[in-house]
Design a protein around this motif. Sequence first.
Motif, PDB file in Angstrom:
ATOM      1  N   GLY A 158      -5.212   2.568 -18.042  1.00 37.42           N
ATOM      2  CA  GLY A 158      -4.005   2.757 -17.275  1.00 37.42           C
ATOM      3  C   GLY A 158      -4.069   4.072 -16.504  1.00 37.42           C
ATOM      4  O   GLY A 158      -4.851   4.970 -16.831  1.00 37.42           O
ATOM      5  N   SER A 159      -3.231   4.200 -15.468  1.00 35.61           N
ATOM      6  CA  SER A 159      -3.288   5.385 -14.600  1.00 35.61           C
ATOM      7  C   SER A 159      -2.995   6.676 -15.370  1.00 35.61           C
ATOM      8  O   SER A 159      -3.620   7.711 -15.121  1.00 35.61           O
ATOM      9  N   GLU A 160      -2.043   6.621 -16.318  1.00 33.38           N
ATOM     10  CA  GLU A 160      -1.714   7.834 -17.074  1.00 33.38           C
ATOM     11  C   GLU A 160      -2.897   8.292 -17.912  1.00 33.38           C
ATOM     12  O   GLU A 160      -3.230   9.485 -17.948  1.00 33.38           O
ATOM     13  N   SER A 161      -3.574   7.345 -18.553  1.00 34.41           N
ATOM     14  CA  SER A 161      -4.738   7.685 -19.372  1.00 34.41           C
ATOM     15  C   SER A 161      -5.859   8.247 -18.519  1.00 34.41           C
ATOM     16  O   SER A 161      -6.523   9.225 -18.887  1.00 34.41           O
ATOM     17  N   GLN A 162      -6.092   7.628 -17.355  1.00 38.67           N
ATOM     18  CA  GLN A 162      -7.141   8.115 -16.469  1.00 38.67           C
ATOM     19  C   GLN A 162      -6.874   9.550 -16.028  1.00 38.67           C
ATOM     20  O   GLN A 162      -7.778  10.386 -16.012  1.00 38.67           O
ATOM     21  N   GLN A 163      -5.630   9.845 -15.668  1.00 38.34           N
ATOM     22  CA  GLN A 163      -5.298  11.197 -15.221  1.00 38.34           C
ATOM     23  C   GLN A 163      -5.513  12.212 -16.340  1.00 38.34           C
ATOM     24  O   GLN A 163      -6.016  13.314 -16.106  1.00 38.34           O
ATOM     25  N   LEU A 164      -5.142  11.844 -17.560  1.00 40.80           N
ATOM     26  CA  LEU A 164      -5.348  12.738 -18.696  1.00 40.80           C
ATOM     27  C   LEU A 164      -6.831  13.038 -18.891  1.00 40.80           C
ATOM     28  O   LEU A 164      -7.242  14.192 -19.005  1.00 40.80           O
ATOM     29  N   LEU A 165      -7.647  11.986 -18.900  1.00 42.96           N
ATOM     30  CA  LEU A 165      -9.070  12.143 -19.192  1.00 42.96           C
ATOM     31  C   LEU A 165      -9.822  12.796 -18.040  1.00 42.96           C
ATOM     32  O   LEU A 165     -10.762  13.559 -18.264  1.00 42.96           O
ATOM     33  N   ILE A 204       0.831  -1.202   0.000  1.00 44.12           N
ATOM     34  CA  ILE A 204       0.000   0.000   0.000  1.00 44.12           C
ATOM     35  C   ILE A 204       0.868   1.255   0.000  1.00 44.12           C
ATOM     36  O   ILE A 204       0.591   2.224  -0.719  1.00 44.12           O
ATOM     37  N   LEU A 205       1.952   1.228   0.788  1.00 40.72           N
ATOM     38  CA  LEU A 205       2.862   2.375   0.865  1.00 40.72           C
ATOM     39  C   LEU A 205       3.404   2.740  -0.508  1.00 40.72           C
ATOM     40  O   LEU A 205       3.444   3.917  -0.884  1.00 40.72           O
ATOM     41  N   HIS A 206       3.822   1.739  -1.264  1.00 41.76           N
ATOM     42  CA  HIS A 206       4.440   2.006  -2.566  1.00 41.76           C
ATOM     43  C   HIS A 206       3.425   2.165  -3.696  1.00 41.76           C
ATOM     44  O   HIS A 206       3.786   2.575  -4.800  1.00 41.76           O
ATOM     45  N   SER A 207       2.148   1.847  -3.410  1.00 36.51           N
ATOM     46  CA  SER A 207       1.110   1.967  -4.434  1.00 36.51           C
ATOM     47  C   SER A 207       0.281   3.237  -4.281  1.00 36.51           C
ATOM     48  O   SER A 207      -0.510   3.560  -5.166  1.00 36.51           O
ATOM     49  N   LEU A 208       0.455   3.950  -3.160  1.00 39.33           N
ATOM     50  CA  LEU A 208      -0.392   5.102  -2.867  1.00 39.33           C
ATOM     51  C   LEU A 208      -0.299   6.172  -3.959  1.00 39.33           C
ATOM     52  O   LEU A 208       0.777   6.649  -4.283  1.00 39.33           O
ATOM     53  N   GLN A 209      -1.454   6.500  -4.519  1.00 42.60           N
ATOM     54  CA  GLN A 209      -1.568   7.591  -5.484  1.00 42.60           C
ATOM     55  C   GLN A 209      -2.267   8.748  -4.782  1.00 42.60           C
ATOM     56  O   GLN A 209      -3.488   8.736  -4.605  1.00 42.60           O
ATOM     57  N   GLU A 210      -1.494   9.723  -4.362  1.00 44.03           N
ATOM     58  CA  GLU A 210      -2.061  10.833  -3.601  1.00 44.03           C
ATOM     59  C   GLU A 210      -2.996  11.666  -4.483  1.00 44.03           C
ATOM     60  O   GLU A 210      -2.816  11.739  -5.698  1.00 44.03           O
ATOM     61  N   PRO A 211      -4.003  12.294  -3.869  1.00 38.22           N
ATOM     62  CA  PRO A 211      -4.904  13.158  -4.637  1.00 38.22           C
ATOM     63  C   PRO A 211      -4.134  14.220  -5.417  1.00 38.22           C
ATOM     64  O   PRO A 211      -3.183  14.812  -4.907  1.00 38.22           O
ATOM     65  N   ASN A 212      -4.571  14.440  -6.626  1.00 36.06           N
ATOM     66  CA  ASN A 212      -3.948  15.426  -7.508  1.00 36.06           C
ATOM     67  C   ASN A 212      -4.959  16.547  -7.750  1.00 36.06           C
ATOM     68  O   ASN A 212      -5.918  16.387  -8.496  1.00 36.06           O
ATOM     69  N   THR A 213      -4.756  17.684  -7.107  1.00 37.03           N
ATOM     70  CA  THR A 213      -5.725  18.774  -7.200  1.00 37.03           C
ATOM     71  C   THR A 213      -5.771  19.413  -8.585  1.00 37.03           C
ATOM     72  O   THR A 213      -6.639  20.244  -8.857  1.00 37.03           O
ATOM     73  N   ASN A 214      -4.851  19.040  -9.473  1.00 38.99           N
ATOM     74  CA  ASN A 214      -4.918  19.515 -10.850  1.00 38.99           C
ATOM     75  C   ASN A 214      -6.000  18.786 -11.639  1.00 38.99           C
ATOM     76  O   ASN A 214      -6.415  19.260 -12.705  1.00 38.99           O
ATOM     77  N   LEU A 215      -6.444  17.638 -11.113  1.00 36.38           N
ATOM     78  CA  LEU A 215      -7.549  16.927 -11.735  1.00 36.38           C
ATOM     79  C   LEU A 215      -8.853  17.530 -11.222  1.00 36.38           C
ATOM     80  O   LEU A 215      -9.026  17.730 -10.014  1.00 36.38           O
ATOM     81  N   LYS A 216      -9.754  17.797 -12.125  1.00 37.11           N
ATOM     82  CA  LYS A 216     -10.983  18.490 -11.756  1.00 37.11           C
ATOM     83  C   LYS A 216     -11.743  17.770 -10.657  1.00 37.11           C
ATOM     84  O   LYS A 216     -12.243  18.389  -9.711  1.00 37.11           O
ATOM     85  N   TRP A 217     -11.803  16.448 -10.727  1.00 35.94           N
ATOM     86  CA  TRP A 217     -12.622  15.716  -9.767  1.00 35.94           C
ATOM     87  C   TRP A 217     -11.930  15.568  -8.404  1.00 35.94           C
ATOM     88  O   TRP A 217     -12.575  15.245  -7.407  1.00 35.94           O
ATOM     89  N   GLU A 218     -10.615  15.843  -8.340  1.00 37.35           N
ATOM     90  CA  GLU A 218      -9.892  15.758  -7.068  1.00 37.35           C
ATOM     91  C   GLU A 218      -9.546  17.128  -6.491  1.00 37.35           C
ATOM     92  O   GLU A 218      -8.732  17.233  -5.577  1.00 37.35           O
ATOM     93  N   ARG A 219     -10.173  18.161  -7.026  1.00 38.96           N
ATOM     94  CA  ARG A 219      -9.804  19.514  -6.597  1.00 38.96           C
ATOM     95  C   ARG A 219     -10.139  19.778  -5.129  1.00 38.96           C
ATOM     96  O   ARG A 219      -9.464  20.566  -4.469  1.00 38.96           O
ATOM     97  N   ASN A 220     -11.190  19.124  -4.616  1.00 36.29           N
ATOM     98  CA  ASN A 220     -11.556  19.328  -3.214  1.00 36.29           C
ATOM     99  C   ASN A 220     -10.829  18.299  -2.343  1.00 36.29           C
ATOM    100  O   ASN A 220     -11.387  17.284  -1.938  1.00 36.29           O
ATOM    101  N   SER A 221      -9.565  18.565  -2.092  1.00 37.14           N
ATOM    102  CA  SER A 221      -8.725  17.655  -1.294  1.00 37.14           C
ATOM    103  C   SER A 221      -8.038  18.443  -0.185  1.00 37.14           C
ATOM    104  O   SER A 221      -7.528  19.535  -0.422  1.00 37.14           O
ATOM    105  N   PHE A 222      -8.036  17.855   1.003  1.00 36.32           N
ATOM    106  CA  PHE A 222      -7.434  18.487   2.179  1.00 36.32           C
ATOM    107  C   PHE A 222      -6.322  17.569   2.678  1.00 36.32           C
ATOM    108  O   PHE A 222      -6.537  16.371   2.858  1.00 36.32           O
ATOM    109  N   VAL A 223      -5.132  18.116   2.903  1.00 39.10           N
ATOM    110  CA  VAL A 223      -3.986  17.310   3.318  1.00 39.10           C
ATOM    111  C   VAL A 223      -3.609  17.649   4.753  1.00 39.10           C
ATOM    112  O   VAL A 223      -3.400  18.821   5.097  1.00 39.10           O
ATOM    113  N   ILE A 224      -3.536  16.604   5.594  1.00 36.16           N
ATOM    114  CA  ILE A 224      -3.071  16.769   6.977  1.00 36.16           C
ATOM    115  C   ILE A 224      -1.626  16.281   7.023  1.00 36.16           C
ATOM    116  O   ILE A 224      -1.350  15.102   6.825  1.00 36.16           O
TER     117      ILE A 224
END
Length: 296
Positions: A261-268, A156-176
Motif C-alpha cells: 500500500g502507498s502508506e507502507s511504501q512511503q514508510l519504507l 489522473i488529477l485525483h490520483s496524482l501523488q506528488e514527489p515527496n522530498t522527505n523520501l530519500k529516493w525522491e529528494r532530487n525533485s524540481f517543481v515548476i
Amino acid sequence: MLVVICLLCGIPGSGKTTLADQLLTSLGDSFQVEKVSIDDHIPAHSDLNVASWRERRKDVLNNVRHRADCLSKADQTRVADDAEVSNQLGVIHVLLVDDNMFYRSMRYSYYQIARDLRLSFCQILLTTSPHTCRQRILARDTSAPDYVGAESFDRILHSLQEPNTNLKWERNSFVITDNTVHITALEAFLRKSSADVVIPLSRECGPRHGVNSFLHRADLALRRLVKDSMTDGSMKVPGNQLASVKKHILHHLREGSSFLGSESQQLLDGLDCSSWTDDSHAVVSAAFYSEIGNLS
C-alpha cells in the motif's frame, strides 16, 4: 560520462511535452538530452485493456533500462554511434521520460533502474492549474496520441501523488509552479542531480552475513511480528497472509515493489538501509501493521 534518468510528471496538459522539447534544444553544450515519450508507445486514447496497458508500460521501462545500460557502458560496440559524445569529459546525458507518472510506484520503477545501474535519478513536477490543463486538452485533436478524455483526466488529477522530498529516493525533485521554464535553474538542478549517484542496496540477507546485515535484521524483526500476530487472539489474519506481508516487505527493502500500500511504501522508502537502528525497527513494524490493516 554522467547519466541521469529524469522523469517529467504532472497531470495531462501541464506542459510536460513542451518542456521536454525545450530541454532537447535549450540546455548547454555539457548536456545531451534523449527523450522517451510514453505517448509514442501508448496513445492516451487507445482502447487497450489493463493487462495490455501494463505490458506496454513494462516494455517502455525495459527500453529505458536497456538504453541507460548502454550509455553507462559507452565504450562497448553496442553504442558505437554515441562514442564521440560519450567520450567527452563532463558530458551529462539526460534520459528524459515524458509521462504523467501520477503514481509514486510508477516513478519508483525508474529509480530502481538508476539504482541497479549506479546512475543518477531526478524528477521534474509541473503543477499547472487543472483549469488551464483542461483548456489545453480540449484544444487538442481527439485523434492525437496525447489526447485525454474527461474521465481519464479526472482520474489522473485525483490520483496524482506528488514527489515527496522527505523520501530519500525522491529528494532530487524540481517543481515548476508558474508554468515558466527557467533553463538556468534546470541546468543547475540537473547538474546537481547527476552528481548524486544512486548506490545499490546490499543484497546480502541471511545469518552467514552476521547480525549487522540490514536485511537480515529486518527479516528477524518481521518473523517476530508474524509470530506475535499469530498468537494475538484479537487479530483474525491467517498465517499465510501474514507470511505474504513479510515477504512483500522484504522484497521492497531488497529490490522495490509495488505490492504494498502507498502508506507502507512511503514508510519504507524513507529508511536509511545502511545500518539497522531502533528507528528502523519502528518503521518496519509500522509498515507491517499498516499492511495488516489493509487486509482487514
